[in-house]
Enzyme design. Structure first.
Site, short mmCIF file in Angstrom:
data_model
loop_
_atom_site.label_atom_id
_atom_site.label_comp_id
_atom_site.label_asym_id
_atom_site.label_seq_id
_atom_site.Cartn_x
_atom_site.Cartn_y
_atom_site.Cartn_z
N LYS A 56 39.21 41.75 40.29
CA LYS A 56 38.22 42.65 39.76
C LYS A 56 36.90 41.68 38.69
O LYS A 56 35.82 41.77 38.80
CB LYS A 56 38.29 44.16 39.74
CG LYS A 56 38.35 45.07 40.92
CD LYS A 56 37.22 44.88 41.39
CE LYS A 56 37.20 45.56 43.12
NZ LYS A 56 36.48 45.44 43.68
N SER A 306 46.83 41.76 44.87
CA SER A 306 45.38 41.38 43.78
C SER A 306 45.25 42.78 43.00
O SER A 306 43.59 42.10 42.24
CB SER A 306 44.37 42.15 44.73
OG SER A 306 45.26 43.33 44.99
#
Length: 404
Positions: A56, A306
């Protein structure tokens, strides 16, 4: 309806220049255990080792770095279950901008603390990400703060897409890329980059089955909101795809698959045990897909880890859940004679097969019990499903009434 912005390879390449010295190029680790399972090379793209513990930070920094001086003066606001929150908070801190974050109630405590640690103000609102996003939008309208959407903005998608450029450079012979899917910022960005440079590579999105908004949305040809969600993978619990990310996934992703809660927990456990890395359930979704269907994906394959931001308490629960899903925890009810030495004999039979007893509870009052019987509730640790079957066979062979 206004035209949906699109993201291209040039946007992702430009984003990479902005992110040099900000986002790190995360390592690509060969996974021998997954390679053996899949019958060909499998590597892990370790975005769990990115700054703030997830991908992110890429998109958040790019988006905020492009704000005008006037926009920066009003600060930024975001909604997130935690990973986007940390990315926004870090980017805002680096750029000297005030940040306010709205999290859904029940967001993981470590993610909240990390976000505050980067200097952001944190408030909780609603049960789902969409609830927090609505409040963040209202805050932006009241105060003039710039809303940094967790996925549905061209800069966010372009920033996340830089991960795709790294994948192609680190694994130039890759045939399949598997990416976890929530709102679609990471998957969309990676798919755009990969397909522009290597259209032969298959790009697969992986959603939690209990928070899978994309299959129905793609079938309908537009984003469709889920009525409810229930998943441990809070990082990909997104009930409504964005317009930009929906278009990117629709146009560039080859397939969407879903994985169960059991598969997610098994994947977290497997990555911890075999790769020696901590990932959150959302971060392990790509590995879960490989564990579920190891023959379904052409190798060489890359699975993107992720994110690695997981509450230690949740990690403990996930490990136990994963061990149970893998057949390594076994709960049994066994009827034995209510006589001296009855329990010792049962435990001896269990020991003879090599199972480990974790807990024993007696139950003497039950309509299913005979007069001189006692029911023993056992929690056992085994080496997996074949060992469990061996244990059950042994107990039944010895004449015990067994209920699992």
């Amino acid at each position: 309806m206004s035209e949906v912005p699109t993201v291209g390879l040039a946007d992702i390449q430009a984003a990479r220049e902005v992110l040099r010295g900000v986002a790190i190029e995360t390592p690509m680790e060969e996974s021998r255990w997954l390679s053996a399972l899949a019958g060909g090379p499998v590597s892990l793209k370790c975005e769990n080792l990115q700054r703030t513990g997830s991908f992110k930070a890429r998109g958040a920094y790019l988006r905020i770095s492009r704000l005008s001086p006037e926009e920066r003066a009003h600060g930024v606001v975001a909604a997130s279950a935690g990973n986007h929150a940390q990315g926004v908070a870090l980017a805002a801190q680096m750029l000297g901008i005030r940040a306010t974050i709205f999290m859904p109630e029940g967001a993981p405590i470590p993610k909240e603390k990390a976000t505050r640690g980067y200097g952001a103000d944190v408030s909780f609102h609603g049960r789902y990400l969409e609830d927090a996003l609505a409040e963040a939008t209202a805050f932006a309208e009241r105060t003039g703060a710039v809303l940094i959407h967790p996925f549905d903005h061209a800069d966010i998608v372009a920033g996340q897409g830089t991960c795709g450029l790294e994948i192609l450079e680190q694994a130039p012979d890759v045939k399949t890329v598997l990416v976890s899917l929530g709102g679609g910022g990471l998957l969309g960005g990676v798919a755009i980059a990969v397909k522009a440079l290597r259209p032969d590579v298959r790009v697969i999105g992986v959603q939690a089955a209990q928070a899978a908004a994309y299959p129905a949305s793609l079938a309908a040809g537009q984003p469709v909101k889920l009525e409810s969600m229930s998943t441990m993978a809070d990082g990909i619990a997104v009930g409504l795809p964005g317009q930009i990310t929906f278009a990117a996934v629709r146009d560039h992703v080859d397939e969407i698959v879903t994985v169960s809660e059991e598969s997610l927990s098994r994947a977290v456990l497997a990555v911890l045990e075999r790769a020696k890395m901590v990932v959150e359930p959302a971060g392990a979704a790509a590995v879960a897909a490989l564990l579920d269907h190891p023959d379904a994906f052409e190798t060489p394959a890359v699975a993107v880890l992720s994110g690695g931001n997981i509450d230690p308490l949740l990690l403990g629960k996930v490990i136990r859940h994963g061990m149970s899903a893998a057949g390594r925890y076994l709960n049994l009810r066994v009827c034995i004679p209510d006589l001296p030495g009855g329990l010792a004999e049962l435990l001896g039979d269990i020991s003879a097969v090599g199972a480990n007893v974790l807990e024993v509870v007696h139950e003497r009052i039950s309509p299913s019990l005979h007069l001189h019987e006692v029911e023993v509730h056992l929690q056992l640790e085994t080496r997996g499903e074949p060992h469990t079957e061996q244990l059950l066979y042994r107990l039944r062979e010895r004449g015990y009434r067994v209920y699992d």
